[in-house]
Design a protein around this motif. Sequence first.
Motif, PDB file in Angstrom:
ATOM      1  N   GLY A 274      25.134 -78.351  30.831  1.00  0.00           N
ATOM      2  CA  GLY A 274      24.670 -77.095  30.260  1.00  0.00           C
ATOM      3  C   GLY A 274      25.770 -76.288  29.598  1.00  0.00           C
ATOM      4  O   GLY A 274      25.515 -75.219  29.056  1.00  0.00           O
ATOM      5  N   LEU A 275      26.987 -76.814  29.632  1.00  0.00           N
ATOM      6  CA  LEU A 275      28.127 -76.105  29.052  1.00  0.00           C
ATOM      7  C   LEU A 275      28.767 -76.852  27.884  1.00  0.00           C
ATOM      8  O   LEU A 275      29.600 -76.307  27.183  1.00  0.00           O
ATOM      9  CB  LEU A 275      29.189 -75.856  30.134  1.00  0.00           C
ATOM     10  CG  LEU A 275      28.706 -75.052  31.342  1.00  0.00           C
ATOM     11  CD1 LEU A 275      29.775 -75.022  32.424  1.00  0.00           C
ATOM     12  CD2 LEU A 275      28.325 -73.652  30.925  1.00  0.00           C
ATOM     13  N   VAL A 276      28.409 -78.120  27.701  1.00  0.00           N
ATOM     14  CA  VAL A 276      28.963 -78.946  26.621  1.00  0.00           C
ATOM     15  C   VAL A 276      27.855 -79.200  25.597  1.00  0.00           C
ATOM     16  O   VAL A 276      26.830 -79.813  25.943  1.00  0.00           O
ATOM     17  CB  VAL A 276      29.501 -80.284  27.172  1.00  0.00           C
ATOM     18  CG1 VAL A 276      30.029 -81.153  26.049  1.00  0.00           C
ATOM     19  CG2 VAL A 276      30.574 -80.039  28.225  1.00  0.00           C
ATOM     20  N   PRO A 277      28.041 -78.724  24.378  1.00  0.00           N
ATOM     21  CA  PRO A 277      26.973 -78.878  23.369  1.00  0.00           C
ATOM     22  C   PRO A 277      26.532 -80.330  23.187  1.00  0.00           C
ATOM     23  O   PRO A 277      27.351 -81.228  22.993  1.00  0.00           O
ATOM     24  CB  PRO A 277      27.620 -78.350  22.085  1.00  0.00           C
ATOM     25  CG  PRO A 277      28.691 -77.425  22.551  1.00  0.00           C
ATOM     26  CD  PRO A 277      29.204 -78.015  23.838  1.00  0.00           C
ATOM     27  N   GLY A 278      25.233 -80.547  23.297  1.00  0.00           N
ATOM     28  CA  GLY A 278      24.640 -81.866  23.074  1.00  0.00           C
ATOM     29  C   GLY A 278      24.548 -82.741  24.314  1.00  0.00           C
ATOM     30  O   GLY A 278      23.693 -83.617  24.400  1.00  0.00           O
TER      31      GLY A 278
ATOM     32  N   LEU B 168      23.550 -75.355  21.405  1.00  0.00           N
ATOM     33  CA  LEU B 168      23.861 -75.891  20.079  1.00  0.00           C
ATOM     34  C   LEU B 168      23.824 -74.810  19.005  1.00  0.00           C
ATOM     35  O   LEU B 168      24.740 -74.693  18.185  1.00  0.00           O
ATOM     36  CB  LEU B 168      22.894 -77.019  19.718  1.00  0.00           C
ATOM     37  CG  LEU B 168      23.168 -78.372  20.352  1.00  0.00           C
ATOM     38  CD1 LEU B 168      22.073 -79.362  19.997  1.00  0.00           C
ATOM     39  CD2 LEU B 168      24.512 -78.911  19.910  1.00  0.00           C
ATOM     40  N   VAL B 169      22.771 -74.009  19.002  1.00  0.00           N
ATOM     41  CA  VAL B 169      22.641 -72.951  18.007  1.00  0.00           C
ATOM     42  C   VAL B 169      23.753 -71.919  18.190  1.00  0.00           C
ATOM     43  O   VAL B 169      24.367 -71.466  17.218  1.00  0.00           O
ATOM     44  CB  VAL B 169      21.246 -72.292  18.077  1.00  0.00           C
ATOM     45  CG1 VAL B 169      21.173 -71.072  17.186  1.00  0.00           C
ATOM     46  CG2 VAL B 169      20.168 -73.298  17.690  1.00  0.00           C
ATOM     47  N   GLY B 170      24.047 -71.566  19.430  1.00  0.00           N
ATOM     48  CA  GLY B 170      25.117 -70.613  19.695  1.00  0.00           C
ATOM     49  C   GLY B 170      26.474 -71.121  19.252  1.00  0.00           C
ATOM     50  O   GLY B 170      27.289 -70.368  18.696  1.00  0.00           O
TER      51      GLY B 170
END
Length: 108
Positions: free
Chosen positions: A84-88, A20-22
């Motif tokens: 782990g690859l899709v934000p949220g 998310l931060v990235g």
Amino acid sequence: MNKLFGTYKVLAYVVGVLLLVGTICSLFKYLLPEGNALQSFGETMTPLWVAHGWVFIIYVIVAFLLTQKARWTIPEFLLMMIAGLVPGLIFWVERRVADRIAPLLIDA
């Protein structure tokens, strides 16, 4: 299996937060005008993606071990990987994994 699940849970949250931060920093970096303070901040946070990559590799290994111990199917494992690859998405998947694994932890 309790330690493995605890490790999975911590890694899921770390991967999710880093992602998310990235993503937010990348939006700052690429969508804001050059020289803007937030754009510069986004640019300095690029190494965050390296950290996400390394933690994600460990997450994949732990998730694989967890799915093997729980005797889950490959699509369930793939959902954990995509999360782990899709934000949220990882926060929702982690909750589902916790709900599914809870009965197995009680019996252990």
